[in-house]
Design an enzyme around this catalytic site. Structure first.
Site, PDB file in Angstrom:
ATOM      1  N   SER A  73       0.815  -1.221   0.000  1.00 16.66           N
ATOM      2  CA  SER A  73       0.000   0.000   0.000  1.00 16.66           C
ATOM      3  C   SER A  73       0.849   1.270   0.000  1.00 16.66           C
ATOM      4  CB  SER A  73      -0.944   0.004   1.207  1.00 16.66           C
ATOM      5  OG  SER A  73      -0.239  -0.209   2.411  1.00 16.66           O
ATOM      6  N   ASP A 230      -3.697   6.929  10.936  1.00 14.98           N
ATOM      7  CA  ASP A 230      -3.627   5.524  11.348  1.00 14.98           C
ATOM      8  C   ASP A 230      -2.244   5.142  11.862  1.00 14.98           C
ATOM      9  OD1 ASP A 230      -2.144   5.469   9.002  1.00 14.98           O
ATOM     10  OD2 ASP A 230      -3.249   3.801   8.091  1.00 14.98           O
ATOM     11  N   HIS A 233       0.301   4.676   7.270  1.00 18.23           N
ATOM     12  CA  HIS A 233       0.381   4.988   5.844  1.00 18.23           C
ATOM     13  C   HIS A 233       0.649   6.471   5.578  1.00 18.23           C
ATOM     14  CE1 HIS A 233      -2.091   1.245   5.940  1.00 18.23           C
ATOM     15  NE2 HIS A 233      -1.287   0.939   4.935  1.00 18.23           N
TER      16      HIS A 233
END
Length: 260
Positions: A73, A230, A233
């Site tokens: 990601s 979070d 990321h």
């Protein structure tokens, strides 16, 4: 007798002219036959053809460099940032284009994936490379992955070696760059340091360039604010930050390569 002589001369002259005309006619027919045969031979591919262009290893390569990127990601983006035009790979591709040095980017990103760990799409980096890597790749960049978590160093090194071998088998002309796992600040866990070391050693054993985001302090200090809420990321600004890092790395590497 004079009449006979005159007649003989006339007949001889006629025969000579007739033979000359017949000879010219035969030559004309032969010329036509030769022309037809030559045309037919060319049509069948049997005639002479232009000399082939000089063959080089790059003769079948793309008109612009093919750059394939394998990762998680951190490559394809997340809900925290990096989707669409804000993605660092898109930013890098756009920058190359705007500077009149276009590259053809192929992003192979699977959230949660790593060298050993299968991500949300149930594939490892090696499995993703086997199915999606282009054989025409000029440059392959592998980025990550923190997703592997705590692994045995020997198993990690073996998985890395397997990935690099599969990349070379599938894209034999490609230059390979390995970028190790990044972290969100300077408090890097021991298992991430261990994974990074195993990846580095596998790359070194294969003569592959290794870039270490940990030793280069990516996202450390004030740059940790580029990580999303979070705590994992990068944000859109974080992807812009990665784009600066990756553009410099990719452009410098391509400049040293014999690309079309």
């Amino acid at each position: 007798m004079d009449f006979l002589k005159s007649t003989n001369r006339t007949r001889s002259s006629f025969r000579f002219r007739h033979l000359k005309e017949l000879g010219f006619g035969l030559l004309a027919v032969v010329a036509v036959i030769i022309a037809v045969l030559a045309f037919t031979a060319r049509g069948n591919g049997a005639g002479p053809s232009p000399a082939p262009a000089a063959s080089t290893p790059e003769s079948s390569r793309a008109a612009v460099p093919n750059v394939d990127i394998i990762g998680d990601s951190y490559v394809v983006g997340s809900d925290q940032g990096g989707y669409g035009a804000a993605n660092w790979a898109k930013i890098v591709g756009s920058r190359f284009y705007s500077e009149s040095h276009p590259v053809d980017m192929n992003v192979i990103g699977h959230p949660g994936a790593g060298y050993i760990v299968r991500g949300t799409e149930k594939v490892t980096f090696a499995e993703a490379a086997t199915t999606s890597l282009r054989s025409t790749a000029d440059l392959v960049l592998v980025f990550g992955s923190r997703n592997d978590g705590k692994q045995d160093p020997a198993a990690m090194a073996a998985a890395a070696t397997d990935l690099y071998t599969k990349i070379h088998e599938r894209a034999p002309h490609a230059k390979l760059i390995v970028v190790g796992p990044a972290w969100v600040d300077e408090r890097v866990p021991d298992f991430i340091l261990s994974d990074s070391k195993a990846i580095s050693e596998a790359a070194s054993a294969g003569g592959i360039q290794f870039v270490n985001p940990l030793s280069e302090r990516w996202f450390f200090g004030a740059d940790s604010k580029l990580i999303g809420a979070d705590g994992v990321h990068p944000t859109d600004a974080g992807h812009q930050y990665l784009a600066e890092k990756m553009y410099g790395l990719i452009s410098k590497t391509l400049a040293t390569m014999a690309t079309p």
